[in-house]
Design an enzyme around this catalytic site. Structure first.
Site, PDB file in Angstrom:
ATOM      1  CE1 TYR A   1      -7.573  -1.137  -6.498  1.00  0.00           C
ATOM      2  CE2 TYR A   1      -8.367  -3.443  -6.655  1.00  0.00           C
ATOM      3  CZ  TYR A   1      -7.842  -2.554  -5.931  1.00  0.00           C
ATOM      4  OH  TYR A   1      -6.521  -2.965  -5.108  1.00  0.00           O
ATOM      5  CB  ALA A  49     -12.685   4.795  -4.192  1.00  0.00           C
ATOM      6  CB  CYS A 106      -2.533   2.615  -1.199  1.00  0.00           C
ATOM      7  SG  CYS A 106      -2.890   0.709  -1.040  1.00  0.00           S
ATOM      8  CD  GLU A 136      -7.617   2.215  -9.077  1.00  0.00           C
ATOM      9  OE1 GLU A 136      -8.760   2.694  -7.191  1.00  0.00           O
ATOM     10  OE2 GLU A 136      -6.178   1.815  -8.380  1.00  0.00           O
ATOM     11  CE  LYS A 167      -5.041   3.585  -5.891  1.00  0.00           C
ATOM     12  NZ  LYS A 167      -5.801   2.645  -5.794  1.00  0.00           N
ATOM     13  CD  GLU A 175     -28.617  19.375  -3.488  1.00  0.00           C
ATOM     14  OE1 GLU A 175     -28.934  19.973  -2.788  1.00  0.00           O
ATOM     15  OE2 GLU A 175     -27.730  20.415  -4.427  1.00  0.00           O
ATOM     16  CB  CYS A 197      -1.023  -0.131   1.023  1.00  0.00           C
ATOM     17  SG  CYS A 197      -1.819   1.174   1.444  1.00  0.00           S
ATOM     18  CG  HIS A 235     -28.544  23.297  -2.646  1.00  0.00           C
ATOM     19  ND1 HIS A 235     -28.555  22.719  -4.119  1.00  0.00           N
ATOM     20  CD2 HIS A 235     -28.288  24.827  -3.715  1.00  0.00           C
ATOM     21  CE1 HIS A 235     -28.658  23.374  -5.050  1.00  0.00           C
ATOM     22  NE2 HIS A 235     -28.963  24.227  -4.874  1.00  0.00           N
TER      23      HIS A 235
END
Ligand SMILES: Cc1cc2nc3c(=O)[nH]c(=O)nc-3n(C[C@H](O)[C@H](O)[C@H](O)COP(=O)(O)OP(=O)(O)OC[C@H]3O[C@@H](n4cnc5c(N)ncnc54)[C@H](O)[C@@H]3O)c2cc1C
Length: 468
Positions: free
Chosen positions: A179, A342, A48, A183, A51, A442, A43, A437
């Site tokens: 992923y 993600a 991670c 990515e 990256k 939202e 990582c 907002h």
């Protein structure tokens, strides 16, 4: 400390191993940790962190392009790959130092060598030193899967090398659709490369919600990434200053680099597991119980080498739970139910909970809420991109089972949505949450109208006009 050299010997100083070692030492255990490469593991050193730094770098491209619509003149910007690599290396070295310092401050001794297992309580270091341990923790992680052999496979790079390329590849072929592949495809495209993704299937991101899978390919094409689907690489050959890639249908593609990113395999080879009887599962990962204990009672394993959920926060939790349980007298085990994740493509994906198909496969009746809109920023920038959001809701009790997002900030939103899912939030809870907002997020609390999964979406809204 009975007759062992140490209470705990950890093999691998990555996410899981470091956490386990530090926590166990905090309980007073005598701990040594062996690392054959660099402290911090995948990582920190080649996963991670570097990256995400590259992803940040790549996103300036869109920012510069979009800036014009907001009145900025950013002509003449240029990108320098060696600067990015050097700055990234500096930051990774700093982090490695911090990890070392933390371990040493906790009283853990770091051994900069490969270690293998010789017995239920014995390890051997690369220099031949033998040590005994009351407990051994295997936290050796995983490595890139190179797949089936083909001519010239050695001419391809993996994510390991992609972080250290001497020159920027103006044309790159990325094989894979998970992923990591996407990515890198996305970040290289952002940095200006001509990118082609070669994938043996016809859909990307196996395991993700079908709507996300379908939409992502459109977004990536919009960003100029080419796809060769239902295709495999049969050979890589040196060609002029680059590579020639032979596809299975006989066509040739040309590139400066070819990145193989078809998955990762647990680091179990040559560890001495068979000699002590540590069992592997069908996938070749170390088989463990809920307490991360292997088939040998004194040997535990955490993280990617067990191939449960291969993410850093999961490895860290597994290491922590192991140390609390075995050395702290506070037994607990990791809950794998709600894990946000993600994909740092452009735009990014954020997900937490069940995909629609998986919820249905579990026999649940679900309601689907979706929205698809043009982000406010795109109104002035003119960029062609959409934000997509989807909730999977259990009809039985109104609980939100899954949140699936594509668009700027999706990773950050997914992390917070994970708190809601952990608290078993219902759709009604989402509905009575006040909107913020103007934001994209939202829309998650203003979603109305169920969709059968095949229903088309209503005419797109934008976050500019909330449900007034
Ligand atoms: C390109 C890439 C991007 C990623 N991005 C993300 C992300 O965005 N988010 C996320 O959560 N996860 C991400 N991951 C996954 C994440 O890096 C891993 O899930 C995590 O590092 C697993 O931790 P671990 O402790 O199991 O193993 P690792 O971190 O891999 O550590 C294992 C360590 O053991 C060492 N080792 C192996 N064998 C021996 C031996 N015999 N003796 C001594 N040392 C040994 C290795 O050198 C390594 O340092 C990414 C991975 C990659 C490759």
């Amino acid at each position: 400390m009975d007759h062992f050299d140490v209470d705990l010997f950890v093999i691998g100083a990555g996410s899981g191993g470091v956490r386990a070692a530090r926590i166990a030492a905090g309980y007073g255990a005598k701990v040594k940790i062996a690392e054959e490469y660099r402290v911090g593991g995948t990582c920190v050193i080649r996963g991670c962190v570097p990256k995400k730094l590259f992803v940040y770098a790549s996103r300036f491209a869109h920012e510069f392009e979009d800036a014009a619509g907001f009145g900025w003149n950013v002509e003449g910007v240029s990108f320098d790959w060696p600067t990015l690599v050097a700055n990234k290396d500096k930051e990774i070295a700093r982090l490695e130092g911090a990890y070392r310092a933390n371990l040493e401050r906790s009283g853990v001794e770091i051994i900069a060598q490969r270690a293998v297992i010789e017995g239920p309580h014995a390890v051997r270091l690369a220099d031949g030193t033998r040590l005994t341990a009351r407990t051994i923790l295997i936290a050796t992680g995983a490595r890139p899967n190179l797949g089936l052999d083909f001519p010239g496979r050695e001419l391809g790079i993996t994510s390991n090398e992609a972080f250290h390329l001497e020159s920027f590849p103006q044309r790159i072929i990325v094989q894979g659709a998970g992923y990591i592949a996407l990515e890198f495809a996305s970040l290289f495209a952002g940095l200006g490369a001509q990118v082609t993704v070669v994938h043996r299937g016809d859909k990307l991101l196996r395991g993700f919600d079908e709507d996300i899978r379908a939409r992502m390919i459109d977004e990536m094409k919009q960003n100029g990434i080419g796809f060769e689907l239902n295709a495999t690489i049969d050979g890589i050959f040196a060609f002029e200053s680059g590579k020639r890639v032979r596809l299975n249908d006989g066509r040739d593609l040309f590139a400066d680099e070819v990145m193989l990113a078809i998955g990762r395999v647990p680091n179990t080879i040559g560890l001495g597991l068979d000699t002590v009887g540590v069992e592997l599962n069908e996938a070749g990962a170390i088989a463990v119980d809920a307490a991360s204990r292997t088939s040998v009672p004194s040997i535990y394993a955490v993280g990617d080498v067990t191939d449960r959920v291969n993410l850093t926060p999961v490895a860290i939790r597994e290491g922590h739970a192991f140390a609390d349980t075995v050395f702290g007298g506070k037994p607990w085990s990791v809950n794998y139910d709600v894990i946000p994740t993600a994909v740092f493509t452009e735009p990014e994906i954020g997900v937490v909970g069940l995909p629609e198909a998986e919820a249905r496969a579990q026999g649940r009746r679900v309601d689907i809420y979706k929205t698809d809109f043009r982000p406010m920023k795109a109104t002035l920038s003119g960029r062609v991109t959409r934000v997509f959001m989807k909730l999977v809701v259990d009809q039985a009790d109104d609980r939100v089972l899954g949140v699936h997002l594509i668009g700027e900030g999706s990773a950050e939103i997914a992390q917070i949505a994970a708190i809601a899912l952990n608290l078993s939030a219902t759709k009604a809870d989402f509905d009575r949450t006040m909107a913020l907002h103007p934001s994209a997020a939202e829309e998650l609390v203003t979603l109305r109208g169920k969709h059968a999964s095949s229903d088309p979406l209503p005419e797109a809204s934008t976050e500019v006009t909330p449900a007034l």
